[in-house]
Design a protein around this motif. Sequence first.
Motif, PDB file in Angstrom:
ATOM      1  N   PRO A  49      21.909  13.352  -1.298  1.00 43.80           N
ATOM      2  CA  PRO A  49      22.566  14.671  -1.220  1.00 43.80           C
ATOM      3  C   PRO A  49      24.058  14.576  -1.541  1.00 43.80           C
ATOM      4  CG  PRO A  49      21.193  14.259   0.725  1.00 43.80           C
ATOM      5  CD  PRO A  49      21.284  12.964  -0.015  1.00 43.80           C
ATOM      6  N   GLY A  50      24.609  15.718  -1.952  1.00 42.60           N
ATOM      7  CA  GLY A  50      26.047  15.812  -2.161  1.00 42.60           C
ATOM      8  C   GLY A  50      26.492  15.708  -3.602  1.00 42.60           C
ATOM      9  N   TRP A  51      25.533  15.591  -4.529  1.00 44.18           N
ATOM     10  CA  TRP A  51      25.896  15.427  -5.936  1.00 44.18           C
ATOM     11  C   TRP A  51      25.417  16.595  -6.786  1.00 44.18           C
ATOM     12  CZ3 TRP A  51      29.178  11.659  -7.504  1.00 44.18           C
ATOM     13  CH2 TRP A  51      29.433  10.632  -6.585  1.00 44.18           C
ATOM     14  N   GLY A  52      25.109  17.718  -6.151  1.00 44.42           N
ATOM     15  CA  GLY A  52      24.781  18.917  -6.904  1.00 44.42           C
ATOM     16  C   GLY A  52      23.299  19.235  -6.939  1.00 44.42           C
ATOM     17  N   PHE A  62      15.863  14.560 -21.075  1.00 46.74           N
ATOM     18  CA  PHE A  62      15.815  15.149 -22.419  1.00 46.74           C
ATOM     19  C   PHE A  62      17.145  15.805 -22.781  1.00 46.74           C
ATOM     20  CE2 PHE A  62      15.208  19.169 -24.775  1.00 46.74           C
ATOM     21  CZ  PHE A  62      14.870  18.641 -26.015  1.00 46.74           C
ATOM     22  N   LEU A  63      17.672  16.635 -21.895  1.00 41.31           N
ATOM     23  CA  LEU A  63      18.889  17.379 -22.195  1.00 41.31           C
ATOM     24  C   LEU A  63      20.119  16.483 -22.259  1.00 41.31           C
ATOM     25  CD1 LEU A  63      18.366  20.589 -20.015  1.00 41.31           C
ATOM     26  CD2 LEU A  63      18.098  20.349 -22.494  1.00 41.31           C
ATOM     27  N   GLN A  64      20.185  15.462 -21.407  1.00 42.10           N
ATOM     28  CA  GLN A  64      21.386  14.642 -21.394  1.00 42.10           C
ATOM     29  C   GLN A  64      21.436  13.670 -22.575  1.00 42.10           C
ATOM     30  OE1 GLN A  64      20.917  12.850 -17.508  1.00 42.10           O
ATOM     31  NE2 GLN A  64      20.342  10.867 -18.357  1.00 42.10           N
ATOM     32  N   GLU A  65      20.292  13.263 -23.079  1.00 40.13           N
ATOM     33  CA  GLU A  65      20.274  12.357 -24.223  1.00 40.13           C
ATOM     34  C   GLU A  65      20.345  13.102 -25.555  1.00 40.13           C
ATOM     35  OE1 GLU A  65      20.212   8.971 -23.858  1.00 40.13           O
ATOM     36  OE2 GLU A  65      20.245   9.263 -21.691  1.00 40.13           O
ATOM     37  N   LEU A  66      19.982  14.370 -25.556  1.00 40.52           N
ATOM     38  CA  LEU A  66      19.902  15.161 -26.787  1.00 40.52           C
ATOM     39  C   LEU A  66      21.189  15.170 -27.608  1.00 40.52           C
ATOM     40  CD1 LEU A  66      18.103  17.023 -28.510  1.00 40.52           C
ATOM     41  CD2 LEU A  66      18.894  18.950 -27.104  1.00 40.52           C
ATOM     42  N   GLY A 116       9.268  10.517 -11.674  1.00 38.87           N
ATOM     43  CA  GLY A 116      10.714  10.367 -11.649  1.00 38.87           C
ATOM     44  C   GLY A 116      11.365  11.298 -10.633  1.00 38.87           C
ATOM     45  N   LYS A 117      12.317  10.774  -9.900  1.00 45.07           N
ATOM     46  CA  LYS A 117      13.009  11.594  -8.916  1.00 45.07           C
ATOM     47  C   LYS A 117      13.992  12.528  -9.603  1.00 45.07           C
ATOM     48  CE  LYS A 117      12.564   8.517  -4.957  1.00 45.07           C
ATOM     49  NZ  LYS A 117      13.270   7.814  -3.856  1.00 45.07           N
ATOM     50  N   PRO A 118      14.224  13.718  -9.035  1.00 41.91           N
ATOM     51  CA  PRO A 118      15.161  14.674  -9.637  1.00 41.91           C
ATOM     52  C   PRO A 118      16.557  14.061  -9.801  1.00 41.91           C
ATOM     53  CG  PRO A 118      13.888  15.703  -7.881  1.00 41.91           C
ATOM     54  CD  PRO A 118      13.593  14.240  -7.803  1.00 41.91           C
ATOM     55  N   ILE A 119      17.268  14.534 -10.790  1.00 41.57           N
ATOM     56  CA  ILE A 119      18.610  14.034 -11.079  1.00 41.57           C
ATOM     57  C   ILE A 119      19.636  15.081 -10.660  1.00 41.57           C
ATOM     58  CG2 ILE A 119      20.191  13.311 -12.914  1.00 41.57           C
ATOM     59  CD1 ILE A 119      17.827  12.170 -14.397  1.00 41.57           C
ATOM     60  N   PRO A 120      20.621  14.705  -9.836  1.00 45.81           N
ATOM     61  CA  PRO A 120      21.650  15.662  -9.410  1.00 45.81           C
ATOM     62  C   PRO A 120      22.492  16.154 -10.580  1.00 45.81           C
ATOM     63  CG  PRO A 120      21.594  13.746  -7.962  1.00 45.81           C
ATOM     64  CD  PRO A 120      20.740  13.413  -9.153  1.00 45.81           C
ATOM     65  N   LEU A 121      23.070  17.326 -10.415  1.00 51.41           N
ATOM     66  CA  LEU A 121      23.811  17.980 -11.492  1.00 51.41           C
ATOM     67  C   LEU A 121      25.025  17.174 -11.941  1.00 51.41           C
ATOM     68  CD1 LEU A 121      24.015  20.524 -13.259  1.00 51.41           C
ATOM     69  CD2 LEU A 121      25.431  21.548 -11.459  1.00 51.41           C
ATOM     70  N   PHE A 122      25.762  16.566 -11.015  1.00 53.49           N
ATOM     71  CA  PHE A 122      26.996  15.881 -11.394  1.00 53.49           C
ATOM     72  C   PHE A 122      26.752  14.697 -12.337  1.00 53.49           C
ATOM     73  CE2 PHE A 122      30.352  12.737 -10.835  1.00 53.49           C
ATOM     74  CZ  PHE A 122      31.475  13.507 -11.135  1.00 53.49           C
ATOM     75  N   PRO A 123      25.868  13.746 -11.993  1.00 56.90           N
ATOM     76  CA  PRO A 123      25.609  12.657 -12.955  1.00 56.90           C
ATOM     77  C   PRO A 123      24.978  13.160 -14.249  1.00 56.90           C
ATOM     78  CG  PRO A 123      24.153  12.475 -11.058  1.00 56.90           C
ATOM     79  CD  PRO A 123      25.184  13.503 -10.707  1.00 56.90           C
ATOM     80  N   MET A 125      25.680  16.084 -15.779  1.00 57.36           N
ATOM     81  CA  MET A 125      26.760  16.617 -16.598  1.00 57.36           C
ATOM     82  C   MET A 125      27.633  15.495 -17.161  1.00 57.36           C
ATOM     83  SD  MET A 125      26.264  19.785 -16.839  1.00 57.36           S
ATOM     84  CE  MET A 125      27.806  20.178 -17.680  1.00 57.36           C
ATOM     85  N   ALA A 126      27.859  14.452 -16.371  1.00 53.23           N
ATOM     86  CA  ALA A 126      28.627  13.304 -16.861  1.00 53.23           C
ATOM     87  C   ALA A 126      27.914  12.646 -18.037  1.00 53.23           C
ATOM     88  CB  ALA A 126      28.838  12.290 -15.728  1.00 53.23           C
ATOM     89  N   ALA A 127      26.578  12.546 -17.955  1.00 52.91           N
ATOM     90  CA  ALA A 127      25.795  11.951 -19.043  1.00 52.91           C
ATOM     91  C   ALA A 127      25.836  12.828 -20.291  1.00 52.91           C
ATOM     92  CB  ALA A 127      24.354  11.743 -18.591  1.00 52.91           C
ATOM     93  N   VAL A 128      25.764  14.156 -20.122  1.00 54.92           N
ATOM     94  CA  VAL A 128      25.843  15.069 -21.262  1.00 54.92           C
ATOM     95  C   VAL A 128      27.195  14.923 -21.958  1.00 54.92           C
ATOM     96  CG1 VAL A 128      25.964  17.501 -21.952  1.00 54.92           C
ATOM     97  CG2 VAL A 128      24.213  16.749 -20.339  1.00 54.92           C
ATOM     98  N   PHE A 129      28.253  14.871 -21.174  1.00 55.10           N
ATOM     99  CA  PHE A 129      29.599  14.718 -21.735  1.00 55.10           C
ATOM    100  C   PHE A 129      29.720  13.400 -22.493  1.00 55.10           C
ATOM    101  CE2 PHE A 129      33.945  13.030 -21.280  1.00 55.10           C
ATOM    102  CZ  PHE A 129      34.639  14.010 -21.993  1.00 55.10           C
TER     103      PHE A 129
END
Length: 266
Positions: A49-52, A62-66, A116-123, A125-129
């Motif tokens: 918890p705590g990461w979005g 898929f979205l972060q590697e795209l 696969g376990k859900p991925i928090p929003l903060f990591p 978004m960092a991966a997308v960037f």
Amino acid sequence: MNLILEQIDRVFSAPDSLKFVSGLMVLWGISNLITLQFTTAPYGRYTRPGWGYLMPAKLAWFLQELPSFVVPLIILSRWRSDELVNIHGNNKILIGCFLVHYFHRTFIFPLRIRGGKPIPLFPFMAAVFFCSVNGALQTYGILLPNTEIHHWFQKARFCLGIILFFTGMYINIRSDSLLTSLRREKEGTYQTPRGFLFEYVSGANFLGEIVEWIGFSVACYNLPSLAFAVFTLCNIGPRAFHHHRFYREKFDDYPKDRKALIPFLF
């Protein structure tokens, strides 16, 4: 949209900008290396918890590697046909290697994720960037110099790099397949990975990706690819050690002679 792309062209087409962004990537990687000595990256088995907001694993991957696949294609689409024709063969191969890797990571790897376990929003978004910036950095880093290889030593270095790249890709994909098979056998639980390089290291999949981008750097022989290789080592190298510790704490019978990342060493 065109204005944004023009600004990206302006930033990344300047050699000093490529050096600057490459330097920032190295610093980012080193900061991750230091931080990961005291904590774990909050995704996968270490999600907490705590990461979005939590995103489904397949969608997040898929979205972060795209961007790493799409950004190079957008850049190439903006080049004139005569400019594309004049790109030297070795540079086309390098761009192709980058796209092949990220085609797999974007369109194939997410579909094979099991439990696969859900991925928090903060990591996420960092991966997308990172993938967006790195996609542009590697593409411009390869295309702008557009150097043709003549000397035998350059050819040998290029071939060695390509061999390392595909060797690392093979290790990475096969290791991921073994992990996927374990989760298919007993979904929702962790098991001791066995077979292939997992007999020697806990992070065989991470070792493969590190070898892959080191090989890419050897073949490219430029600062952006070196920065990417350093970032990869600093970012996922510690994760191999975290997994190694996880397995040793969870399984009493975990092989004592198995190392974390480098066979027979550490």
